[in-house]
Structure formats: structure tokens, C-alpha cells
Scaffold this active site. Structure first.
Site, short mmCIF file in Angstrom:
data_model
loop_
_atom_site.label_atom_id
_atom_site.label_comp_id
_atom_site.label_asym_id
_atom_site.label_seq_id
_atom_site.Cartn_x
_atom_site.Cartn_y
_atom_site.Cartn_z
CG HIS A 99 -6.74 -2.91 2.98
ND1 HIS A 99 -5.99 -1.75 2.83
CD2 HIS A 99 -7.93 -2.64 2.39
CE1 HIS A 99 -6.70 -0.83 2.20
NE2 HIS A 99 -7.89 -1.34 1.92
CG HIS B 262 -8.43 -2.83 -2.54
ND1 HIS B 262 -9.38 -2.11 -3.24
CD2 HIS B 262 -8.26 -2.18 -1.37
CE1 HIS B 262 -9.75 -1.06 -2.53
NE2 HIS B 262 -9.09 -1.09 -1.39
CG ASN C 8 -12.11 -0.49 3.77
OD1 ASN C 8 -12.50 -0.91 4.87
ND2 ASN C 8 -10.91 0.05 3.61
CD GLN D 151 -14.75 -0.42 -2.91
OE1 GLN D 151 -15.91 -0.74 -2.63
NE2 GLN D 151 -14.08 -0.97 -3.91
CG ASP E 19 -2.05 0.99 1.11
OD1 ASP E 19 -3.20 0.56 0.98
OD2 ASP E 19 -1.77 2.22 1.15
CB ILE E 20 0.81 4.27 -2.15
CG1 ILE E 20 1.90 5.17 -2.70
CG2 ILE E 20 -0.46 5.05 -1.83
CD1 ILE E 20 1.57 5.74 -4.08
P1 AMP Z 1 -9.88 1.52 0.31
O1 AMP Z 1 -10.48 1.64 -1.07
O2 AMP Z 1 -10.53 2.45 1.30
O3 AMP Z 1 -9.87 0.10 0.83
O4 AMP Z 1 -8.37 1.98 0.26
C1 AMP Z 1 -7.60 2.05 -0.91
C2 AMP Z 1 -6.16 1.87 -0.55
O5 AMP Z 1 -5.39 1.95 -1.74
C3 AMP Z 1 -5.59 2.92 0.41
O6 AMP Z 1 -5.03 2.25 1.57
C4 AMP Z 1 -4.52 3.63 -0.41
O7 AMP Z 1 -3.40 4.01 0.36
C5 AMP Z 1 -4.17 2.58 -1.45
N1 AMP Z 1 -3.65 3.12 -2.71
C6 AMP Z 1 -4.19 4.08 -3.49
N2 AMP Z 1 -3.43 4.28 -4.59
C7 AMP Z 1 -2.40 3.41 -4.52
C8 AMP Z 1 -1.27 3.14 -5.35
N3 AMP Z 1 -1.05 3.80 -6.50
N4 AMP Z 1 -0.39 2.19 -4.95
C9 AMP Z 1 -0.60 1.52 -3.80
N5 AMP Z 1 -1.64 1.72 -2.97
C10 AMP Z 1 -2.52 2.66 -3.31
#
Ligand code: AMP
Ligand code: ZN
Length: 115
Positions: free
Chosen positions: A101, A99, A86, A93, A30-31
Site C-alpha cells: 500500500h 501487495h 499487511n 491481511q 485501491d478500491i
Molecule cells: P490488505 O490485504 O489488508 O492489505 O488489504 C487489501 C486491500 O485491497 C484493501 O485496502 C482493499 O480495499 C483492496 N482491494 C480489494 N479488492 C480490490 C479490488 N478489486 N481493486 C482494488 N483494490 C481492492
């Protein structure tokens, strides 16, 4: 071209710190990690969320859990970790490409939700 950020990672159009890739899925860091280990496991196929996954997606969804789990252990979660998906507005989300986590590290995580 897809506007989906995770489809762009699948296509190699934006970089990711990948730890695993096969024909069906990618696992990457995760970024914006919330713990020392924070991996995301995604299907290569665009599935918008858990709420829109179909029975045809069951195999890859199982692979996300099984593969992600082994990688989380390898990356420093031998004593356990948390898996989160999420989903939708209520689930907060942010990226509408399914995805999972995997969150953990050496320390015990805080409670999942405030009571
Ligand atoms: P969520 O949709 O709430 O489950 O979270 C999306 C997740 O994607 C977050 O934890 C972000 O930090 C992660 N994220 C968004 N863009 C990137 C990316 N380019 N590379 C890696 N992780 C990402
Ligand atoms: Zn996508």
C-alpha cells in the site's frame, strides 16, 4: 482459474484503475481508499504474502517499492507517504496476494498505530 482477486486483475478478468503495468508488476488505485492517494503495487506472479516470499522474489519486491514510490509522488504525495504491507492473520491481511500500500495526500497522516 485462480480464485485470487489480484490474479484476476493481472489476468484482466476484473477491472482495476491501473496507473502502471510492466512485465513484472501492476500498480492500481485501491478500491476503498483510506486517504486521497491510495495505491496498491502487486507482483504479477502470485506470491501469497510477504511471509511466503522467497529470495527469488527479491528483485520484484524491490521494483514494487521503487516503482510504487515514484507513482505515489506523481499522484500527489510529493511531501511523503506511508508504505504498508499487511501480512497474515496478525497483520490483518485480507487479500492473500502480496501487495504494498502507498497511502498519502496533502495532509499529514495519523500515527501508524495507537499506543
Ligand atoms: P490488505 O490485504 O489488508 O492489505 O488489504 C487489501 C486491500 O485491497 C484493501 O485496502 C482493499 O480495499 C483492496 N482491494 C480489494 N479488492 C480490490 C479490488 N478489486 N481493486 C482494488 N483494490 C481492492
Ligand atoms: Zn494472486
Amino acid at each position: 482459474m485462480s480464485e485470487c482477486i489480484f490474479c484476476k486483475i493481472v489476468a484482466g478478468e476484473i477491472p482495476a484503475k491501473k496507473v502502471f503495468e510492466d512485465d513484472d508488476l501492476i500498480v492500481f488505485h485501491d478500491i476503498n481508499p483510506v486517504a486521497p492517494v491510495h495505491l496498491l503495487a502487486i507482483p504479477k506472479k502470485h506470491i501469497a504474502s510477504l511471509a511466503t516470499a522467497t529470495a527469488d522474489d527479491a528483485l520484484v519486491m524491490g521494483k514494487l517499492l521503487q516503482t510504487g514510490s515514484q507513482l505515489a509522488i506523481e499522484q500527489g504525495c510529493a511531501d511523503g507517504f506511508r508504505t504498508l504491507i499487511n501480512t497474515g492473520r496478525v497483520g490483518r491481511q485480507e487479500v492473500y496476494h502480496l501487495h504494498v500500500h502507498f497511502v498519502g495526500g496533502p495532509d499529514v497522516l495519523p500515527p501508524m498505530l495507537k499506543r
